[in-house]
Design a protein around this motif. Structure first.
Motif, PDB file in Angstrom:
ATOM      1  N   HIS A  44      -2.475   1.027  -4.553  1.00 14.96           N
ATOM      2  CA  HIS A  44      -1.508  -0.038  -4.824  1.00 14.96           C
ATOM      3  C   HIS A  44      -1.061   0.040  -6.287  1.00 14.96           C
ATOM      4  O   HIS A  44      -1.638   0.786  -7.076  1.00 14.96           O
ATOM      5  CB  HIS A  44      -2.145  -1.412  -4.574  1.00 14.96           C
ATOM      6  CG  HIS A  44      -2.584  -1.614  -3.163  1.00 14.96           C
ATOM      7  ND1 HIS A  44      -3.798  -1.194  -2.710  1.00 14.96           N
ATOM      8  CD2 HIS A  44      -1.956  -2.200  -2.106  1.00 14.96           C
ATOM      9  CE1 HIS A  44      -3.916  -1.500  -1.423  1.00 14.96           C
ATOM     10  NE2 HIS A  44      -2.809  -2.111  -1.033  1.00 14.96           N
ATOM     11  N   GLY A  51      -2.886   5.248   0.084  1.00 14.16           N
ATOM     12  CA  GLY A  51      -3.707   4.067   0.291  1.00 14.16           C
ATOM     13  C   GLY A  51      -3.907   3.189  -0.934  1.00 14.16           C
ATOM     14  O   GLY A  51      -4.536   2.143  -0.856  1.00 14.16           O
ATOM     15  N   GLU A 106       0.838  -1.195   0.000  1.00 19.00           N
ATOM     16  CA  GLU A 106       0.000   0.000   0.000  1.00 19.00           C
ATOM     17  C   GLU A 106       0.875   1.248   0.000  1.00 19.00           C
ATOM     18  O   GLU A 106       1.917   1.299   0.645  1.00 19.00           O
ATOM     19  CB  GLU A 106      -0.886  -0.001   1.247  1.00 19.00           C
ATOM     20  CG  GLU A 106      -1.819   1.187   1.317  1.00 19.00           C
ATOM     21  CD  GLU A 106      -2.736   1.133   2.523  1.00 19.00           C
ATOM     22  OE1 GLU A 106      -2.668   2.052   3.345  1.00 19.00           O
ATOM     23  OE2 GLU A 106      -3.510   0.143   2.620  1.00 19.00           O
TER      24      GLU A 106
END
Length: 173
Positions: A51, A49, A2
Motif C-alpha cells: 500500500h 500486495g 492494495e
C-alpha cells in the motif's frame, strides 16, 4: 488501495550499484503502471500486495535488472557515417544508414562509447547491463489505472523506451 494489477503506483527511489555508488535518484514522485511495461519484474514482485507508504530496499542482480553485458552488442562503424558533431555518450536509435556490421538489430538504442578518426564504437547494451543494483523505493500513492493506461500497459506510453530484454519486462522507469 492494495497494489494489484492493473493499477498505477506513484514512486520515488534512490538507485546505487552494488558498491554503493549513486546512479539515479527519483526525488519527485512519478507514476508507473503496475502489471504492464513500466517496471522491472522484481520491482513488481516486491510491490505486489503493498500500500501507499511501503518502503523497501531491493538487491537486483543483472539478470533481474538490465541483463548481463553482451560483447556481441558492440560494433565498429565507419566515422564517415556520422555527423561531425557526434560526441561520446550520445545515443542513436538503430545503426546509421550504410552500417556494415552484420546481425546488429535495427531497433536497438546504441550508445556512442568512443570516437576515432577512422571509426566509431557503438554499444547496444543497456547502460546498466552487467551491473548489480540496490534500489531503495517508496510508494507514495496507488490508484486505479485508466482504460487507456490498461490498453497501452503503461502510464507514459513510450516515455522510457530502453527495453529490458533480459528480465522480460519493460524498463526500470
Amino acid at each position: 488501495m492494495e497494489i494489484a494489477a492493473p493499477c498505477v503506483v506513484t514512486l520515488t527511489w534512490v538507485l546505487h550499484d552494488a558498491q554503493g555508488q549513486p546512479i539515479d535518484e527519483l526525488q519527485e514522485p512519478l507514476e508507473f503502471f503496475f502489471g504492464g511495461d513500466d517496471l522491472l519484474t522484481k520491482v513488481e514482485e516486491a510491490l505486489a500486495g503493498q500500500h501507499a507508504g511501503f518502503e523497501a530496499t531491493l538487491h537486483l542482480e543483472p539478470e533481474d535488472a538490465f541483463g548481463d553485458y553482451d560483447a556481441a552488442k558492440v560494433c565498429f562503424e565507419d566515422r564517415g557515417l556520422f555527423p561531425a558533431d557526434l560526441q561520446a555518450g550520445m545515443q542513436l536509435e538503430g545503426l546509421p544508414e550504410g552500417a556494415r556490421t552484420p546481425g546488429m538489430p535495427a531497433d536497438t538504442l546504441y550508445t556512442v562509447t568512443e570516437i576515432y578518426p577512422s571509426h566509431v564504437v557503438l554499444d547496444g547494451n543497456h547502460p546498466l547491463a552487467g551491473i548489480a543494483l540496490r534500489l531503495q523505493l517508496k510508494v507514495h500513492d496507488v490508484r486505479e489505472a485508466s482504460p487507456a493506461e490498461v490498453e497501452q500497459r503503461s502510464v507514459a506510453g513510450d516515455l522510457f523506451s530502453v527495453a529490458d530484454e533480459a528480465a522480460g519486462s519493460g524498463t526500470l522507469h
